[in-house]
Design a protein around this motif. Structure first.
Motif, PDB file in Angstrom:
ATOM      1  N   THR A  79       0.839  -1.197   0.000  1.00  0.00           N
ATOM      2  CA  THR A  79       0.000   0.000   0.000  1.00  0.00           C
ATOM      3  C   THR A  79       0.874   1.247   0.000  1.00  0.00           C
ATOM      4  O   THR A  79       2.103   1.181   0.142  1.00  0.00           O
ATOM      5  CB  THR A  79      -0.919   0.004   1.229  1.00  0.00           C
ATOM      6  N   ARG A  80       0.203   2.415  -0.108  1.00  0.00           N
ATOM      7  CA  ARG A  80       0.933   3.673  -0.178  1.00  0.00           C
ATOM      8  C   ARG A  80       1.653   4.004   1.122  1.00  0.00           C
ATOM      9  O   ARG A  80       2.657   4.713   1.119  1.00  0.00           O
ATOM     10  CB  ARG A  80      -0.036   4.808  -0.521  1.00  0.00           C
ATOM     11  N   ASP A  81       1.151   3.499   2.250  1.00  0.00           N
ATOM     12  CA  ASP A  81       1.796   3.779   3.526  1.00  0.00           C
ATOM     13  C   ASP A  81       2.906   2.797   3.863  1.00  0.00           C
ATOM     14  O   ASP A  81       3.410   2.789   4.981  1.00  0.00           O
ATOM     15  CB  ASP A  81       0.763   3.799   4.658  1.00  0.00           C
ATOM     16  N   GLY A  82       3.310   1.952   2.903  1.00  0.00           N
ATOM     17  CA  GLY A  82       4.430   1.050   3.091  1.00  0.00           C
ATOM     18  C   GLY A  82       4.075  -0.289   3.692  1.00  0.00           C
ATOM     19  O   GLY A  82       4.960  -1.131   3.878  1.00  0.00           O
ATOM     20  N   ARG A  83       2.807  -0.516   3.994  1.00  0.00           N
ATOM     21  CA  ARG A  83       2.413  -1.809   4.541  1.00  0.00           C
ATOM     22  C   ARG A  83       2.311  -2.850   3.429  1.00  0.00           C
ATOM     23  O   ARG A  83       1.885  -2.549   2.319  1.00  0.00           O
ATOM     24  CB  ARG A  83       1.074  -1.691   5.266  1.00  0.00           C
ATOM     25  N   GLU A  84       2.687  -4.071   3.755  1.00  0.00           N
ATOM     26  CA  GLU A  84       2.634  -5.175   2.788  1.00  0.00           C
ATOM     27  C   GLU A  84       1.622  -6.202   3.280  1.00  0.00           C
ATOM     28  O   GLU A  84       1.799  -6.808   4.332  1.00  0.00           O
ATOM     29  CB  GLU A  84       4.005  -5.820   2.608  1.00  0.00           C
ATOM     30  N   TYR A  85       0.542  -6.362   2.527  1.00  0.00           N
ATOM     31  CA  TYR A  85      -0.517  -7.308   2.868  1.00  0.00           C
ATOM     32  C   TYR A  85      -0.307  -8.602   2.081  1.00  0.00           C
ATOM     33  O   TYR A  85      -0.081  -8.571   0.873  1.00  0.00           O
ATOM     34  CB  TYR A  85      -1.892  -6.720   2.542  1.00  0.00           C
ATOM     35  N   LEU A  86      -0.394  -9.728   2.776  1.00  0.00           N
ATOM     36  CA  LEU A  86      -0.308 -11.042   2.150  1.00  0.00           C
ATOM     37  C   LEU A  86      -1.722 -11.593   2.042  1.00  0.00           C
ATOM     38  O   LEU A  86      -2.281 -12.120   3.008  1.00  0.00           O
ATOM     39  CB  LEU A  86       0.593 -11.973   2.971  1.00  0.00           C
ATOM     40  N   ILE A  87      -2.320 -11.443   0.864  1.00  0.00           N
ATOM     41  CA  ILE A  87      -3.716 -11.813   0.643  1.00  0.00           C
ATOM     42  C   ILE A  87      -3.759 -13.230   0.065  1.00  0.00           C
ATOM     43  O   ILE A  87      -3.120 -13.503  -0.959  1.00  0.00           O
ATOM     44  CB  ILE A  87      -4.387 -10.823  -0.323  1.00  0.00           C
ATOM     45  N   PRO A  88      -4.483 -14.161   0.705  1.00  0.00           N
ATOM     46  CA  PRO A  88      -4.581 -15.522   0.156  1.00  0.00           C
ATOM     47  C   PRO A  88      -5.153 -15.516  -1.256  1.00  0.00           C
ATOM     48  O   PRO A  88      -6.033 -14.699  -1.590  1.00  0.00           O
ATOM     49  CB  PRO A  88      -5.517 -16.233   1.145  1.00  0.00           C
ATOM     50  N   ASN A  89      -4.663 -16.414  -2.079  1.00  0.00           N
ATOM     51  CA  ASN A  89      -5.124 -16.481  -3.469  1.00  0.00           C
ATOM     52  C   ASN A  89      -6.615 -16.765  -3.566  1.00  0.00           C
ATOM     53  O   ASN A  89      -7.288 -16.297  -4.490  1.00  0.00           O
ATOM     54  CB  ASN A  89      -4.344 -17.562  -4.219  1.00  0.00           C
ATOM     55  N   GLU A  90      -7.144 -17.527  -2.605  1.00  0.00           N
ATOM     56  CA  GLU A  90      -8.569 -17.862  -2.644  1.00  0.00           C
ATOM     57  C   GLU A  90      -9.435 -16.612  -2.535  1.00  0.00           C
ATOM     58  O   GLU A  90     -10.496 -16.525  -3.175  1.00  0.00           O
ATOM     59  CB  GLU A  90      -8.891 -18.836  -1.511  1.00  0.00           C
ATOM     60  N   ASP A  91      -9.013 -15.624  -1.733  1.00  0.00           N
ATOM     61  CA  ASP A  91      -9.789 -14.391  -1.592  1.00  0.00           C
ATOM     62  C   ASP A  91      -9.853 -13.618  -2.902  1.00  0.00           C
ATOM     63  O   ASP A  91     -10.859 -12.962  -3.203  1.00  0.00           O
ATOM     64  CB  ASP A  91      -9.177 -13.513  -0.497  1.00  0.00           C
ATOM     65  N   LEU A  92      -8.796 -13.674  -3.687  1.00  0.00           N
ATOM     66  CA  LEU A  92      -8.794 -12.983  -4.976  1.00  0.00           C
ATOM     67  C   LEU A  92      -9.676 -13.674  -6.004  1.00  0.00           C
ATOM     68  O   LEU A  92     -10.142 -13.044  -6.960  1.00  0.00           O
ATOM     69  CB  LEU A  92      -7.362 -12.881  -5.503  1.00  0.00           C
ATOM     70  N   ILE A  93      -9.902 -14.985  -5.837  1.00  0.00           N
ATOM     71  CA  ILE A  93     -10.756 -15.722  -6.766  1.00  0.00           C
ATOM     72  C   ILE A  93     -12.230 -15.553  -6.403  1.00  0.00           C
ATOM     73  O   ILE A  93     -13.086 -15.338  -7.264  1.00  0.00           O
ATOM     74  CB  ILE A  93     -10.373 -17.214  -6.780  1.00  0.00           C
ATOM     75  N   THR A  94     -12.542 -15.625  -5.096  1.00  0.00           N
ATOM     76  CA  THR A  94     -13.935 -15.602  -4.662  1.00  0.00           C
ATOM     77  C   THR A  94     -14.452 -14.200  -4.370  1.00  0.00           C
ATOM     78  O   THR A  94     -15.665 -13.982  -4.361  1.00  0.00           O
ATOM     79  CB  THR A  94     -14.100 -16.471  -3.406  1.00  0.00           C
ATOM     80  N   GLY A  95     -13.571 -13.231  -4.093  1.00  0.00           N
ATOM     81  CA  GLY A  95     -14.003 -11.889  -3.738  1.00  0.00           C
ATOM     82  C   GLY A  95     -14.055 -10.962  -4.943  1.00  0.00           C
ATOM     83  O   GLY A  95     -13.607 -11.297  -6.047  1.00  0.00           O
ATOM     84  N   GLN A  96     -14.622  -9.781  -4.715  1.00  0.00           N
ATOM     85  CA  GLN A  96     -14.704  -8.762  -5.769  1.00  0.00           C
ATOM     86  C   GLN A  96     -13.454  -7.892  -5.708  1.00  0.00           C
ATOM     87  O   GLN A  96     -13.208  -7.205  -4.728  1.00  0.00           O
ATOM     88  CB  GLN A  96     -15.956  -7.899  -5.596  1.00  0.00           C
ATOM     89  N   VAL A  97     -12.673  -7.961  -6.761  1.00  0.00           N
ATOM     90  CA  VAL A  97     -11.393  -7.254  -6.829  1.00  0.00           C
ATOM     91  C   VAL A  97     -11.499  -6.163  -7.886  1.00  0.00           C
ATOM     92  O   VAL A  97     -11.960  -6.421  -9.004  1.00  0.00           O
ATOM     93  CB  VAL A  97     -10.234  -8.215  -7.167  1.00  0.00           C
ATOM     94  N   VAL A  98     -11.082  -4.968  -7.546  1.00  0.00           N
ATOM     95  CA  VAL A  98     -11.013  -3.863  -8.504  1.00  0.00           C
ATOM     96  C   VAL A  98      -9.575  -3.764  -8.996  1.00  0.00           C
ATOM     97  O   VAL A  98      -8.663  -3.466  -8.215  1.00  0.00           O
ATOM     98  CB  VAL A  98     -11.451  -2.534  -7.867  1.00  0.00           C
ATOM     99  N   ASN A  99      -9.364  -4.063 -10.253  1.00  0.00           N
ATOM    100  CA  ASN A  99      -8.037  -3.971 -10.859  1.00  0.00           C
ATOM    101  C   ASN A  99      -7.980  -2.666 -11.660  1.00  0.00           C
ATOM    102  O   ASN A  99      -8.571  -2.555 -12.737  1.00  0.00           O
ATOM    103  CB  ASN A  99      -7.765  -5.171 -11.761  1.00  0.00           C
ATOM    104  N   TRP A 100      -7.282  -1.693 -11.131  1.00  0.00           N
ATOM    105  CA  TRP A 100      -7.227  -0.374 -11.745  1.00  0.00           C
ATOM    106  C   TRP A 100      -6.401  -0.364 -13.027  1.00  0.00           C
ATOM    107  O   TRP A 100      -6.445   0.600 -13.794  1.00  0.00           O
ATOM    108  CB  TRP A 100      -6.643   0.642 -10.769  1.00  0.00           C
ATOM    109  N   SER A 101      -5.611  -1.384 -13.252  1.00  0.00           N
ATOM    110  CA  SER A 101      -4.727  -1.393 -14.435  1.00  0.00           C
ATOM    111  C   SER A 101      -4.782  -2.761 -15.127  1.00  0.00           C
ATOM    112  O   SER A 101      -3.763  -3.292 -15.527  1.00  0.00           O
ATOM    113  CB  SER A 101      -3.293  -1.069 -14.015  1.00  0.00           C
TER     114      SER A 101
END
Length: 462
Positions: free
Chosen positions: A327-349
């Motif tokens: 993120t912009r504040d330097g935090r690094e989030y480790l998001i499970p791959n399953e959340d990206l498949i089942t959740g709603q993701v906004v891909n800006w690019s």
């Protein structure tokens, strides 16, 4: 040659007999081997007192002193030469730095072999025997350092380095058979399986070397794949992961086969592994499969800017189990791959890097809307990150409010990783400056408060 074969056959017979012998006989054989090694050591130390052996020790010490002196002179020049090499890959720099640290050993190997060659030409071979042993030892130590450097793990590298040094030293001194027999006697039996110290040492060395070779090949291949611009970033990650799995799997199987491990036992263990995957590792397997799907459908890739819930940032790397989002504040989030498949993701690019931003404002009814729109567009264009081509800012009237004419200003950027809040703030600031310079007023709600006195009905009548 015949004597060598006879000795090897006798050693092999001794090992087989030791394996089948009772515990007391095995312990007695171990004591005899240890006493034999001790006698050979004493004989070697007594031989150092002979005149020619003492001369060889003095020559070796002199060569060591000269090597240290030459290394001290050569090191600064060698370091400056390395700094001038700008187009080398990283692994070559690491090897050069390793040689720089062990330059004294390199010089010692060159000098000691030169002296051994000269002495063998001008005198008896026995008068350079100790120097030859030292030359072989120093050369073997240098080769071990160069080979073991392929191992990235520092702990495993240290174990392999010291273990290899000990083994080559024992081999050069002619004590390998006795040491091998001693290590083979130190064993435990679990059912029909016999695990000796010799087997464990072989397994550690072979697996370490095969895994190190696999890692080296994987790193070099991954570098070539990442430098190929014809392959998309997501497919690059997929190829690299697949290559790593294949190489490490081959290294594991080859290492066990070299040691002599029976791989048929793995077929029995695979059933238990399957049960474990079915019950205890459902989430892990789900994340692994989701990661493969993400790589295949190319929905996200390294460098994309995404939003998932409250998390907004750009993808740093794609892992087998999770996706790293910074993120912009330097935090690094480790998001499970399953959340990206089942959740709603906004891909800006996802398809392109263009991102449109909207801001709302209002002006008073006394200001000309045509002038307001022109000032708003010019103000947006004056901000650095706002695009002016091929997508230009636009401004439209969206309504007539209670006290203001309401507008929407739309503009585009192509670097969402630089942040969204800061670019909105810069555009608002540019609007403020433009309106202030041209006399455009920004209305705000006003309230008039009247204080009434008790018993005074006139305000009510009014």
């Amino acid at each position: 040659m015949a004597d060598e074969e006879t000795t090897q056959a006798e050693s092999q017979t001794t090992l087989e007999q030791a394996t089948d012998a009772p515990a007391e006989a095995v312990e007695q054989d171990a004591q005899e081997i240890a006493l034999s090694v001790w006698d050979q050591t004493l004989t070697f130390l007594e031989g150092l007192l002979r005149p020619w052996n003492a001369y060889q020790v003095a020559i070796a010490l002199a060569v060591l002193a000269v090597s240290l002196l030459l290394a001290r002179i050569i090191k600064p020049r060698f370091y400056e030469w390395m700094r001038a090499r700008e187009d080398w890959p990283k692994w070559r720099y690491r090897y050069m730095l390793m040689l720089h640290r062990r330059l004294a050993l390199v010089v010692f190997v060159v000098l000691i072999w030169s002296i051994v060659w000269i002495m063998r030409e001008v005198t008896w071979p026995s008068r350079s025997y100790l120097l030859g042993v030292l030359a072989n030892l120093s050369t073997a130590w240098l080769v071990v350092v160069l080979v073991v450097r392929l191992v990235s793990n520092s702990f495993l590298r240290a174990i392999l380095r010291y273990g290899a040094w000990a083994w080559v030293t024992i081999s050069i001194l002619g004590l390998s058979q006795e040491t091998m027999q001693l290590m083979d006697h130190a064993a435990i039996e679990i059912g029909e399986t016999r695990i000796s110290l010799w087997v464990v040492a072989q397994a550690a060395v072979m697996l370490g070397l095969t895994f190190a070779l696999a890692r080296f090949l994987s790193t070099q291949s991954a570098t070539s794949i990442r430098n190929n611009e014809d392959i998309s970033p997501s497919m690059q990650v997929l190829f690299v992961k697949f290559l790593q799995v294949v190489l490490y799997g081959i290294a594991f199987v080859v290492g066990l086969r070299i040691v002599g491990f029976d791989l048929r036992g793995l077929a029995f263990m695979s059933g238990f592994i399957g049960v474990g995957l079915g019950f205890g590792l459902q989430k892990v397997v789900s994340n692994l499969v989701s990661g493969i799907i993400i790589l295949l459908d190319k929905s996200i890739k390294p460098g994309d800017v995404i939003s998932l819930g409250e998390t907004f940032g750009w993808i740093n790397s794609l892992g087998a189990r999770y996706v790293s989002v910074v993120t912009r504040d330097g935090r690094e989030y480790l998001i499970p791959n399953e959340d990206l498949i089942t959740g709603q993701v906004v891909n800006w690019s996802h398809t392109d890097a263009y991102v449109r931003l909207d801001i709302y404002f209002g002006t008073s009814y006394g200001d000309d809307p045509h002038v307001v729109r022109k000032l708003a567009i010019d103000a947006a264009k004056s901000v650095d990150r706002v695009l002016t081509f091929p997508k230009t800012p636009v401004c439209h009237i969206v309504g007539f409010g209670d006290s203001s004419v309401d507008y929407i200003l739309r503009f585009w950027i192509e670097d969402p990783t630089g942040g969204l809040t800061n670019i909105r703030g810069n555009v608002y600031l540019a609007l403020w400056d433009a309106f202030h310079e041209n006399g455009i007023s920004l209305p705000f709600p006003q309230r008039e408060v009247r204080m009434l006195q008790d018993g005074d009905p006139r305000p009510l009548a009014d």
